[in-house]
Design an enzyme around this catalytic site. Structure first.
Site, mmCIF file in Angstrom:
data_model
loop_
_atom_site.group_PDB
_atom_site.id
_atom_site.type_symbol
_atom_site.label_atom_id
_atom_site.label_comp_id
_atom_site.label_asym_id
_atom_site.label_seq_id
_atom_site.Cartn_x
_atom_site.Cartn_y
_atom_site.Cartn_z
ATOM 1 N N THR A 38 49.943 44.506 30.333
ATOM 2 C CA THR A 38 50.736 43.513 31.060
ATOM 3 C C THR A 38 49.897 42.292 31.408
ATOM 4 O O THR A 38 48.807 42.406 31.970
ATOM 5 C CB THR A 38 51.257 44.124 32.375
ATOM 6 O OG1 THR A 38 51.980 45.309 32.084
ATOM 7 C CG2 THR A 38 52.149 43.145 33.122
ATOM 8 N N GLU A 39 50.412 41.102 31.050
ATOM 9 C CA GLU A 39 49.763 39.828 31.391
ATOM 10 C C GLU A 39 48.311 39.752 30.904
ATOM 11 O O GLU A 39 47.490 39.042 31.471
ATOM 12 C CB GLU A 39 49.800 39.598 32.913
ATOM 13 C CG GLU A 39 51.142 39.830 33.569
ATOM 14 C CD GLU A 39 52.181 38.773 33.238
ATOM 15 O OE1 GLU A 39 51.834 37.838 32.504
ATOM 16 O OE2 GLU A 39 53.319 38.889 33.716
ATOM 17 N N CYS A 40 47.981 40.540 29.870
ATOM 18 C CA CYS A 40 46.618 40.586 29.309
ATOM 19 C C CYS A 40 45.579 41.087 30.321
ATOM 20 O O CYS A 40 44.386 40.781 30.192
ATOM 21 C CB CYS A 40 46.183 39.225 28.763
ATOM 22 S SG CYS A 40 47.049 38.748 27.238
ATOM 23 N N TRP A 191 45.828 36.416 31.801
ATOM 24 C CA TRP A 191 46.049 35.117 31.156
ATOM 25 C C TRP A 191 46.806 34.156 32.068
ATOM 26 O O TRP A 191 47.253 33.109 31.626
ATOM 27 C CB TRP A 191 46.780 35.292 29.818
ATOM 28 C CG TRP A 191 48.243 35.615 29.898
ATOM 29 C CD1 TRP A 191 48.889 36.291 30.889
ATOM 30 C CD2 TRP A 191 49.240 35.278 28.929
ATOM 31 N NE1 TRP A 191 50.222 36.402 30.607
ATOM 32 C CE2 TRP A 191 50.470 35.794 29.398
ATOM 33 C CE3 TRP A 191 49.221 34.612 27.711
ATOM 34 C CZ2 TRP A 191 51.665 35.652 28.694
ATOM 35 C CZ3 TRP A 191 50.410 34.473 27.014
ATOM 36 C CH2 TRP A 191 51.609 34.980 27.499
ATOM 37 N N SER A 239 55.650 43.050 37.087
ATOM 38 C CA SER A 239 54.788 41.989 37.603
ATOM 39 C C SER A 239 55.569 40.768 38.089
ATOM 40 O O SER A 239 55.119 40.052 38.990
ATOM 41 C CB SER A 239 53.785 41.566 36.530
ATOM 42 O OG SER A 239 54.456 41.045 35.394
#
Length: 400
Positions: A38-40, A191, A239
């Protein structure tokens, strides 16, 4: 989901990856060998976890603080691991993801041929281009030309002899790692925003309160064993809910506000808190069954509900406990003066009754105050009472 950040125990993170892997197998008859969190979100511990699940590589952000002078355009490996790490080239990715339709940008309008020439002039072994799906039609509307750009880009790239398109698996099989990336948990990468860390979701007290409360529900929800409750609890881990609570200013703040369906971060916090409270109330009703009551009492409490032992007023020890088992273990080693201090004030009984929810044990410890015990005698008596109660609760939970 932000489950990869759940401290040292990443069992929930592992469960969710398995669910995703099973879904990919069901839909496409294929098991992925590369994972993007998730989200890098990335650090050494996350890398170790996904490697242990059989993955060969992961994708994260090519941020300078983990690379130093090095380029993101090579294959690396995780610290102390054989997991390959592919690093997003955020400048070239953001040229598409953020700047494509910005008329103030000196490179506007961006054409496929121009962009392909930039790729051709970029040194390295591989260029990881990573953008949101929403880039193509939502972040940039079709009227901006984004769909035509995407239509022509593959062909423009193939005009260059030294460029080709590859999947992540093909990249790691063609290129050996040139070095390691070492990312400690306190330096976790993402990221998002200028900071490229977890602060987009866990950067203020509203976000932290909700996050800790959600984590605290895990042993209760899983103790019930009902898949519908677990699914609801997992939905609340997304998230985006935490992203909407961000109170950052400047450019990142503008981005958060743009995507926020609520009027403000405070409204997002209020709505999410009500959802969380409603779920907790419904689960609590489920826990009135005898065996589930025992599991609730034996659960691991969230951080903010722990009990800290004090030597005396305003002199805390290093010991904070979050369950009856930890309470019992600490009673065996903590200074007897701490035990005497808390017994005289009735602190143990209050915590057990109001936080842990065990009125029976709270009442038993309250009665011990009348026995006028001190030192080792008091310690041993309390340990005996707590140990007996834990055994009783474990038998009730097992019977359920």
């Amino acid at each position: 989901s932000l489950a990869s950040l759940y401290g040292t125990d990443r069992s929930e993170f592992v469960e969710q990856i398995k669910l995703h892997r099973r879904l990919m197998k069901d839909l496409f008859n294929y098991e992925p060998t590369v994972v993007e969190n998730t989200e890098c979100l990335y650090n050494n511990a996350i890398a170790k976890t996904v490697e242990g699940m059989g993955y060969q590589a992961t994708v994260t952000e090519g941020v300078e603080r983990i690379l130093g002078w090095r380029s993101p355009n090579y294959v690396y490996k995780a610290k102390g691991s054989n997991l390959r790490v592919l690093l997003r080239n955020y400048r070239l990715s953001d040229d598409i993801g953020f700047r494509f339709s910005s008329t103030w940008w000196e490179e506007w309008p961006l054409t496929a041929s121009k962009y392909a020439s930039w790729l051709a002039a970029t040194p390295g072994h591989t260029i990881v281009l990573f953008v949101d799906y929403e880039t193509f039609g939502e972040h940039h509307w079709p009227e901006s030309g984004i769909h035509e750009f995407l239509r022509w880009l593959p062909g423009e790239v193939m005009k260059w002899d030294h460029l080709c398109w590859c999947t992540p698996s093909e990249v790691i099989h063609r290129n050996a790692p040139v070095g390691e990336v070492d990312v400690h948990e306190y330096n976790t990468v993402s990221w998002a925003d200028l900071e490229r860390d977890p602060s987009a979701w866990l950067g203020n007290s509203m976000q932290t309160i909700c996050y800790e409360s959600l984590r605290g529900l895990e042993p209760i929800v899983k103790g019930i064993g009902d898949e519908d409750w677990i699914k609801l609890w997992r939905y609340l881990q997304m998230s985006d809910y935490y992203y909407y609570m961000s109170i950052k200013g400047g450019g990142p703040g503008d981005v958060h506000s743009y995507f926020n369906p609520c009027a403000s971060p405070v409204e997002a916090f209020a709505l999410y808190s009500r959802l969380l409270s409603d779920l907790e109330a419904r689960i609590t009703r489920e826990l009135e069954r005898p065996g589930l009551v025992a599991k609730r009492i034996l659960r691991q409490l969230p951080t903010e509900k722990g009990f800290t032992f004090f030597y005396e007023f305003a002199r805390p020890t290093q010991w904070t406990v979050h369950s009856l088992h930890e309470f019992l273990s600490t009673l065996k080693t903590v200074d007897p003066k701490c035990i005497q201090f808390h017994m005289e004030r009735g602190d143990f009984a209050r915590w057990l009754q109001q936080v842990v929810g065990d009125e029976k044990l709270a009442e038993e410890l309250s009665k011990l105050s009348n026995e006028k015990l001190t030192g080792a005698s008091l310690r041993n008596r309390i340990i005996s009472v707590v140990r007996r109660r834990i055994r009783e609760l474990e038998e009730m939970a097992f019977a359920e």
